[in-house]
Design a protein around this motif. Structure first.
Motif, PDB file in Angstrom:
ATOM      1  N   HIS A 133     -10.875 -12.327  11.705  1.00 48.94           N
ATOM      2  CA  HIS A 133      -9.769 -11.155  12.073  1.00 48.94           C
ATOM      3  C   HIS A 133      -8.876 -10.792  10.880  1.00 48.94           C
ATOM      4  O   HIS A 133      -8.004 -11.847  10.550  1.00 48.94           O
ATOM      5  CB  HIS A 133      -9.145 -11.525  13.285  1.00 48.94           C
ATOM      6  N   VAL A 134      -9.024  -9.811  10.241  1.00 51.05           N
ATOM      7  CA  VAL A 134      -7.981  -9.454   9.097  1.00 51.05           C
ATOM      8  C   VAL A 134      -6.917  -8.767   9.632  1.00 51.05           C
ATOM      9  O   VAL A 134      -6.743  -7.776  10.464  1.00 51.05           O
ATOM     10  CB  VAL A 134      -8.842  -8.353   8.475  1.00 51.05           C
ATOM     11  N   PRO A 135      -5.748  -9.743   9.252  1.00 52.74           N
ATOM     12  CA  PRO A 135      -4.481  -9.008   9.997  1.00 52.74           C
ATOM     13  C   PRO A 135      -3.773  -7.768   9.255  1.00 52.74           C
ATOM     14  O   PRO A 135      -2.782  -8.132   8.299  1.00 52.74           O
ATOM     15  CB  PRO A 135      -3.661 -10.496   9.785  1.00 52.74           C
ATOM     16  N   VAL A 136      -4.406  -6.396   9.206  1.00 58.01           N
ATOM     17  CA  VAL A 136      -3.702  -5.540   8.679  1.00 58.01           C
ATOM     18  C   VAL A 136      -3.557  -4.388   9.832  1.00 58.01           C
ATOM     19  O   VAL A 136      -4.441  -4.412  10.612  1.00 58.01           O
ATOM     20  CB  VAL A 136      -4.610  -4.854   7.503  1.00 58.01           C
ATOM     21  N   GLY A 137      -2.544  -3.875   9.811  1.00 63.95           N
ATOM     22  CA  GLY A 137      -2.212  -2.738  10.652  1.00 63.95           C
ATOM     23  C   GLY A 137      -1.675  -3.270  11.696  1.00 63.95           C
ATOM     24  O   GLY A 137      -1.574  -4.649  12.000  1.00 63.95           O
ATOM     25  N   PRO A 138      -1.304  -2.726  12.856  1.00 69.15           N
ATOM     26  CA  PRO A 138      -0.707  -2.910  14.126  1.00 69.15           C
ATOM     27  C   PRO A 138      -1.966  -3.844  14.817  1.00 69.15           C
ATOM     28  O   PRO A 138      -2.925  -3.521  14.870  1.00 69.15           O
ATOM     29  CB  PRO A 138      -0.227  -1.910  15.070  1.00 69.15           C
ATOM     30  N   PRO A 139      -1.276  -4.966  15.474  1.00 67.55           N
ATOM     31  CA  PRO A 139      -2.400  -5.878  16.272  1.00 67.55           C
ATOM     32  C   PRO A 139      -2.416  -5.200  17.581  1.00 67.55           C
ATOM     33  O   PRO A 139      -2.241  -5.918  18.530  1.00 67.55           O
ATOM     34  CB  PRO A 139      -1.556  -7.310  16.363  1.00 67.55           C
ATOM     35  N   ARG A 140      -3.062  -4.235  17.611  1.00 68.88           N
ATOM     36  CA  ARG A 140      -3.628  -3.502  18.797  1.00 68.88           C
ATOM     37  C   ARG A 140      -4.613  -2.556  18.476  1.00 68.88           C
ATOM     38  O   ARG A 140      -4.758  -2.181  17.329  1.00 68.88           O
ATOM     39  CB  ARG A 140      -2.390  -2.730  19.421  1.00 68.88           C
ATOM     40  N   THR A 141      -5.227  -1.805  19.443  1.00 68.29           N
ATOM     41  CA  THR A 141      -6.257  -1.046  19.331  1.00 68.29           C
ATOM     42  C   THR A 141      -5.756   0.358  18.800  1.00 68.29           C
ATOM     43  O   THR A 141      -4.748   0.801  19.312  1.00 68.29           O
ATOM     44  CB  THR A 141      -6.979  -0.401  20.671  1.00 68.29           C
ATOM     45  N   VAL A 142      -6.387   0.779  17.695  1.00 65.55           N
ATOM     46  CA  VAL A 142      -5.807   1.832  16.972  1.00 65.55           C
ATOM     47  C   VAL A 142      -7.282   2.765  16.872  1.00 65.55           C
ATOM     48  O   VAL A 142      -8.180   2.279  16.347  1.00 65.55           O
ATOM     49  CB  VAL A 142      -5.503   1.626  15.562  1.00 65.55           C
ATOM     50  N   PRO A 143      -7.065   4.118  17.091  1.00 65.87           N
ATOM     51  CA  PRO A 143      -8.393   5.001  16.906  1.00 65.87           C
ATOM     52  C   PRO A 143      -8.896   4.648  15.464  1.00 65.87           C
ATOM     53  O   PRO A 143      -8.239   4.538  14.684  1.00 65.87           O
ATOM     54  CB  PRO A 143      -7.671   6.314  17.367  1.00 65.87           C
ATOM     55  N   LYS A 144     -10.184   4.846  15.435  1.00 65.08           N
ATOM     56  CA  LYS A 144     -10.656   4.379  14.248  1.00 65.08           C
ATOM     57  C   LYS A 144     -10.585   5.523  13.030  1.00 65.08           C
ATOM     58  O   LYS A 144     -10.315   4.982  11.727  1.00 65.08           O
ATOM     59  CB  LYS A 144     -12.386   4.076  13.956  1.00 65.08           C
ATOM     60  N   ASP A 145     -10.338   6.682  13.319  1.00 67.73           N
ATOM     61  CA  ASP A 145      -9.705   7.731  12.245  1.00 67.73           C
ATOM     62  C   ASP A 145      -8.576   7.616  11.996  1.00 67.73           C
ATOM     63  O   ASP A 145      -8.089   8.293  10.752  1.00 67.73           O
ATOM     64  CB  ASP A 145      -9.999   9.270  13.039  1.00 67.73           C
ATOM     65  N   ASP A 146      -7.733   6.771  12.378  1.00 70.03           N
ATOM     66  CA  ASP A 146      -6.471   6.376  11.888  1.00 70.03           C
ATOM     67  C   ASP A 146      -6.409   5.372  10.884  1.00 70.03           C
ATOM     68  O   ASP A 146      -5.114   4.590  10.609  1.00 70.03           O
ATOM     69  CB  ASP A 146      -5.234   6.283  13.060  1.00 70.03           C
ATOM     70  N   LEU A 147      -7.484   4.703  10.811  1.00 65.64           N
ATOM     71  CA  LEU A 147      -7.360   3.371   9.981  1.00 65.64           C
ATOM     72  C   LEU A 147      -7.312   3.469   8.559  1.00 65.64           C
ATOM     73  O   LEU A 147      -7.203   2.460   7.663  1.00 65.64           O
ATOM     74  CB  LEU A 147      -8.711   2.451  10.514  1.00 65.64           C
TER      75      LEU A 147
END
Ligand code: UDP
Length: 617
Positions: free
Chosen positions: A67-81
């Motif tokens: 698990h790569v710890p980048v971005g907020p640790p919650r579900t983020v829509p894939k288009d926002d990654l």
């Protein structure tokens, strides 16, 4: 091999548990398990979308999810990654530095490709890319409602060009890539797979749902999104009065009432007077899916477009006939009229008529189901797909990343070295690998001197550029290469155009060379097979037929081992990372072989010209 897989938004853990799993989650999970069963070590890098997740989770022997710890640790829509991909890549590259570089990195989906290329180029690890879906196709079908980042199309084109290999899941995708201006020499088609032991015709059938009565159950499976075309199946129901429709997928059943697509489908069914014949079950665990397929008389997969589509394979593996739209991967996974029926996309009338035909002919439908199962086992079982992927990954791993391409790559338009500079380095590497095999070339020259002078024959085979190389070899033997000598018998089977078309029509593509080998080859003859990938099916069939008939089978391929070197008696392998470089070095190998042959003939005092040559000169 040590394989790093990158699946930035789709964790295999979702597919292995009960979470909302889409095709990519399942694909990555099954492929990782399949490759591990073949003895490889697979680490799957995915974004940490829950703070409670540990950094590493071992899911099976040889498979670990990181698990790569980048971005907020919650579900983020894939288009926002997208903004997190550079950090994802840098974390991954540091992880490799700590734990050891993988031999190859295999990226799934375009954003993973960005991360894989950035980390891969920084560490000198070659990259294979599977897109799963292309932005150009999505844009064409979804237009303004496409929520992908605007840069997607340009970045996908860059990834396709920059990756060392692209794995397309169907032939339709190869055409799309070509339309995008991508040279497709490094594109390999490997379909998605299905677990044919889990998805099988035998076992209990699901009995929950609408009161069965005498209604035939139609089943459609997938995420509740408009492009999956579930509304088309609802619209077909008034024309199918004896059928009910079960739609499986979407949010869990308790959240269905709030789901806009579920509400739209129900409202449409009420409006058409078929509300009592429609059941939406919401998301069901993957484990439960075989029993659900087995409960269906006919499975429907009628998307507007479909990059691949795993559900048609699952239906086939469960021995169910399918009516699908003639788009994308369905064109490969369904054989129209044999394992199911293909209808034009968004054509409700054609859909209803195809379903009616199947429901009216239960014996015919059952026969289709049996053929669908046989095809699924032969072509799409994960063991087959994992082995084919392994071949491509091994070939990719053998590609040393040229020094000029090393260093962080962002895809954002930095000038790189020219194609010619990179190519010169690739040819150079290929030549060095050939020099290391000069003993084999000498031995082949000696064997040919004996065989061809004693009345034996050389048969040569190849596709495309390799077909031209095969003809080059036979022309040098029947004619002359360096100095005058007797003509030697050599036939390029790929140049036999009338035989090729006759065999293609009557026996199919796998037989085009094999049947000619059977016709012309005699025990002791030499069969030379040229293939840069070492995976072309018609060449592999020729190799098998040649061995069965007692011919000596020699392979000239790109990086090995590959399936062709596995079948051949002896091989010359060119270790170069591009098809162009392999083919150019193969031409050198052909000239070297002719020189070795002439040397052997000279040593035996056999270099005099044959009678015809003498008359002419
Ligand atoms: N699936 C599932 N439960 C559901 C609905 C779907 O396990 O309720 C699985 C289904 O069996 C298949 C995958 O999700 O393996 C869907 O794959 P597909 O390629 O058809 O669609 P995608 O979601 O990738 O567009």
């Amino acid at each position: 091999m040590r394989i790093a897989m990158v699946s930035e938004h789709a964790s295999p853990l979702a597919a292995l548990g009960e979470a909302d799993a889409g095709g990519q989650n399942v694909h990555v999970a099954e492929l990782a398990l399949g490759l591990a069963r073949l003895g490889h070590e697979v680490q799957v890098y995915t974004r940490r979308d829950d703070a409670a997740l540990p950094e590493r989770v071992a899911v099976a022997p040889g498979v670990c999810v990181v698990h790569v710890p980048v971005g907020p640790p919650r579900t983020v829509p894939k288009d926002d990654l997208l903004p997190h991909m550079d950090a994802f890549a840098d974390w991954m590259a540091e992880d490799w530095q700590r734990t050891g570089d993988p031999d190859v990195v295999h990226a799934h989906f375009w954003m993973s490709g960005l991360a894989a290329l950035r980390a891969g180029r920084a560490r000198g690890v070659p990259v294979a890319q599977t897109f799963h879906a292309l932005g150009s196709v999505k844009r064409r079908h979804q237009g303004q409602s496409d929520t992908s980042p605007p840069e997607r199309l340009e970045l996908e084109r860059w990834i396709a060009r920059e990756a060392d290999a692209v794995i397309a899941t169907c032939r339709d995708e190869v055409e799309e890539l070509a339309d995008m201006g991508v040279r497709t020499a490094h594109v390999h088609v490997v379909p998605c797979g299905v677990d044919t032991a889990h998805f099988s015709p035998s076992g209990p059938a699901w009995d929950h749902g609408l009161p069965r009565g005498r209604r035939a159950r139609l089943l459609a499976v997938g995420r509740l999104v408009e492009r999956k075309g579930f509304d088309l199946a609802v619209r077909a129901l008034p024309d199918l009065p004896d059928a009910e429709l079960v739609v499986v997928g979407g949010p869990p059943v308790e959240r269905l009432d709030a789901d806009p697509e579920a509400r739209r489908l129900r409202a449409l069914a009420e409006e058409l007077g078929v509300g009592d014949r429609l059941l939406l079950t919401g998301q069901r665990p993957h484990e439960a899916m075989p029993a659900i397929y087995r409960s269906a008389a006919v499975v429907l997969a009628v998307p507007w477009y479909e990059p691949f589509g795993i559900t048609p394979l699952e239906a086939a593996a469960c021995g169910r006939p399918l009516v699908g739209s003639a788009v994308g991967g369905l064109l490969d996974s369904v054989e129209d009229g044999v394992s199911g029926r293909l209808v034009p996309p968004r054509d409700v009338e054609a859909l209803a008529s195809a379903v009616r035909g199947l429901l009216a002919d239960p014996d015919g439908a059952a026969r289709m189901g049996r053929r669908a199962r046989a095809r699924a086992v032969e072509l799409f079982d994960w063991s087959v797909v994992a082995a084919r992927t392994e071949g491509v990954l091994e070939m990719t791993a053998a590609r040393r990343v040229p020094d000029q391409r090393r260093g962080a790559a962002t895809g954002r338009g930095e000038p790189g070295p020219s194609w010619l500079h990179v190519h010169a380095a690739e040819v150079d590497g290929g030549m060095r690998s050939l020099l290391g095999q000069s003993d084999r070339i000498r031995s082949w020259g000696e064997q040919l001197a004996t065989t061809l002078v004693d009345g034996g024959r050389l048969l040569a085979v190849g596709n495309g550029g390799s077909a031209a190389e095969a003809q080059h070899l036979t022309a040098e033997l029947v004619g002359r290469c360096f100095t005058d000598r007797r003509p030697l018998s050599a036939i390029a089977l790929c140049a036999e155009t009338s035989s090729l078309t006759a065999i293609l029509n009557d026996y199919g593509p796998d037989e085009v060379f094999a049947r000619q080998v059977e016709a012309h080859g005699r025990p002791g003859d030499v069969l030379v097979l040229l293939s840069t990938s070492g995976t072309s099916s018609n060449v592999l069939h020729a190799a098998k037929r040649g061995s069965e008939r007692g011919l000596r089978v020699w392979a000239l391929t790109g990086p090995g081992p590959n399936p062709l070197t596995g079948l051949a008696d002896e091989s010359l392998v060119v270790e170069a990372p591009s098809t162009a470089a392999v083919q150019e070095v193969q031409l050198v190998a052909i000239h070297a072989l002719c020189a070795a042959l002439d040397d052997a003939l000279t040593a035996r005092g056999l270099m005099e010209a044959g009678p015809v040559c003498r008359q002419v000169s």
